[in-house]
Enzyme design. Structure first.
Site, PDB file in Angstrom:
ATOM      1  CD  GLU A 345      -2.666   1.175   2.635  1.00 41.39           C
ATOM      2  OE1 GLU A 345      -3.120   0.120   2.928  1.00 41.39           O
ATOM      3  OE2 GLU A 345      -3.047   2.241   3.077  1.00 41.39           O
ATOM      4  CD  GLU A 350      -3.382   7.675   5.214  1.00 43.40           C
ATOM      5  OE1 GLU A 350      -4.277   7.185   5.927  1.00 43.40           O
ATOM      6  OE2 GLU A 350      -2.096   7.419   5.609  1.00 43.40           O
TER       7      GLU A 350
END
Length: 544
Positions: A345, A350
């Site tokens: 990932e 974010e």
């Protein structure tokens, strides 16, 4: 974005400095403090000690005629230190030399702690900053001002984590920690520090920014109106667990037009408060989670976006391995063979609404058991009102993360294996806005607005000389429904055709030297030609 990280707030004064400084262009610059009001460091933070940043110089002499200095009083703390955090990371690859003056009176030393000064560099945005630490330690003389130099390019350094790269390879460090007489002792000491200086590169040097990934191979400019482009995006709505999504997310992802749509040249992913029942589960919030129908290995991703407001919002732009075994994901039916985090990932961006001006990047791999250990971040100005460009470059050796073109974190494991580096196969893009536990009771709705998403890969300029010679010998042009390929090399070249979602349209055929014709009559719209030589493969986008 399966597992998040937390950060600690700094003082309001330091925060204001970070926001202002982060807007400036990265450059060769000094970080200095003479403790007489002429420094660039706005906030020193003591940890288990007492400091005075404007204390009268107790020993004015030719070595240090300064009027005021920093007084460092360790009353016996086990890990006492003083530190400051820079708005932009230090680029250790070009110049990484710190210097300062120190004076320790012999009558202010007690116990058996070593007479030394440590200068430590850390990533101050990690939940445990010391895990990123590299340091240099120098012995200290008593009863005189002494100038110490800490050269992280050629000096003897110590890494807290033996897997961390050499300092000269790092661009993820932004905190300086100064510690007198070591740690793991309770011996009091009083010291005086002056004229701290860093002379080197701050942040990202534009002259070093030439990316090898210069060929646009896939994008969505969001120029239409209404639903998202079906050929580009899949709505992932199936919940992976009976109780809902990972990380205790509080929303349902839907394919409703109210949660994701294109308008005025932008994509809007809207998280909103509303009761919604799906798959036998009621939630009080809805949002959207989009999977790209394009996957790639190695390249540069850029997304220009502005982020939602609201405590509890959790927007992300990220990737997962195409082989992830996650029911409901676009690629799962055909390729889903590998669990998370073995699929790899890459969190490009974010953001958490409770920490409004902070953005983060992270990697989740088996080596970290999926936890957020390999991460970097920085404060950014006004991320919800202003657009910023969130970027990631991924090659065979490392993954670099950028904000508005500035590198702020690099993942470069010294040992590459399936545990530390699952990034050897295709990844696909995901964009979503999750809702966390603890959402603001007054929250109603907010959106992540995305101006564009683009993926670039390399062209002839990024390959070695032998491959460059082969590529430069391949010429092609459109002639009606035919692609004419002039192969001037001395070997046969394989060619196949895939669409922008990575699906095979034309299986590979081999073209010998000379002028060859490839029929395109069955293909419409843009697609990618994939070439293969004896030593490499490359792709080129074709628009009919």
């Amino acid at each position: 974005m399966r597992i998040s990280t937390t950060v600690t707030f700094y003082t309001i004064l330091c925060f204001l400095f970070l926001v202002i400084a982060a807007q400036s262009t990265a450059q060769y610059s000094s970080v200095v403090d003479d403790f007489e009001g002429d420094g660039t460091i706005s906030s020193w933070e003591p940890d288990d000690l007492i400091i005075d940043t404007a204390f009268p110089n107790p020993l004015v002499d030719a070595s240090n005629p300064s009027t005021t200095v920093l007084r460092y009083e360790d009353t016996g703390g086990t890990y006492s230190n003083v530190r400051f955090t820079n708005a932009v990371n230090y680029n250790m690859t070009i110049g990484a030399v710190f210097s300062l003056k120190i004076y320790i009176p012999s009558d202010q030393v007690s116990g058996s702690a070593p007479l030394q000064l440590s200068l430590k560099l850390q990533n101050g945005y990690r939940q445990e900053p010391w895990t990123s630490q590299t340091e240099i330690i120098h012995p200290v003389l008593l009863d005189e001002w002494q100038t110490l130099t800490f050269d992280f390019n050629s000096g003897d350094y110590l890494n807290f984590d033996s897997n961390s790269p050499e300092p000269i390879e790092r661009v993820d460090l932004n905190r300086v920690v100064i510690q007198v007489n070591g740690e793991n002792n309770n011996d009091p000491v009083i010291a005086y520090i002056d004229d701290l200086n860093y002379d080197g590169l701050i942040g990202y040097d534009p002259d070093q920014s030439e990316s090898v990934f210069d060929q646009l191979v896939w994008s969505d400019e969001f120029d239409g109106e209404g639903p998202v482009e079906e050929s580009n995006w899949h709505h992932q709505t199936q919940i992976p667990n009976p109780w809902g999504w990972f990380n205790e997310e509080q929303q349902h992802y839907t394919d409703e037009l109210t949660n994701s749509y294109v308008e005025d040249g932008s994509l809007f992913i809207v998280a909103k408060r509303e009761d919604y029942t799906d798959q036998g589960l009621m939630r009080e919030f809805t949002s959207a989670r989009l999977n790209s129908k394009f996957a790639f290995t190695y390249g540069r991703v850029e997304a220009r976006a502005r982020l939602p407001f609201g405590v509890g919002t959790w927007p992300a732009i990220w990737t997962l391995g195409k082989n992830v075994s996650e029911a409901g994901a676009y690629w799962y039916p055909q390729y889903g063979t590998t669990g998370w985090p073995a699929c790899g990932e890459i969190d490009i961006m974010e953001h958490w609404g409770w920490n409004q001006h902070y953005i983060s990047a992270a990697l989740h791999t088996p080596s970290s058991s999926g936890a957020t250990e390999n991460t970097g971040g920085l404060y950014a100005a006004d991320v919800s009102n202003e657009f910023h460009i969130y970027g990631m470059e991924w090659d065979e050796e490392e993954i670099r993360f950028t904000l508005d073109g500035q590198i702020y974190y690099v993942y470069h494991p010294q040992v590459q294996n399936a545990s530390t580096w699952p990034y050897v196969e295709d990844q696909y893009l995901i964009m979503n806005v999750a809702i966390q536990n603890g959402v603001d009771p007054g929250f109603q709705e907010s959106a992540m607005e995305v101006d564009y998403v683009r993926v670039y890969q390399s062209t002839v300029n990024s390959v070695d000389e032998n491959e460059r010679d082969i590529r430069s010998a391949i010429h092609h042009y459109l002639d009606g429904d035919a692609l004419m390929v002039d192969n001037d090399s001395k070997e046969s070249i394989g060619i196949s055709i895939v669409d922008l979602q990575g699906r095979l349209l034309q299986k590979q055929i081999f073209l010998p030297p000379g002028l060859q014709e490839v029929s395109l009559k069955d293909f419409t719209g843009p697609f990618i030609l994939q070439f293969q030589s004896s030593s490499n493969t490359w792709g080129e986008r074709i628009i009919r």
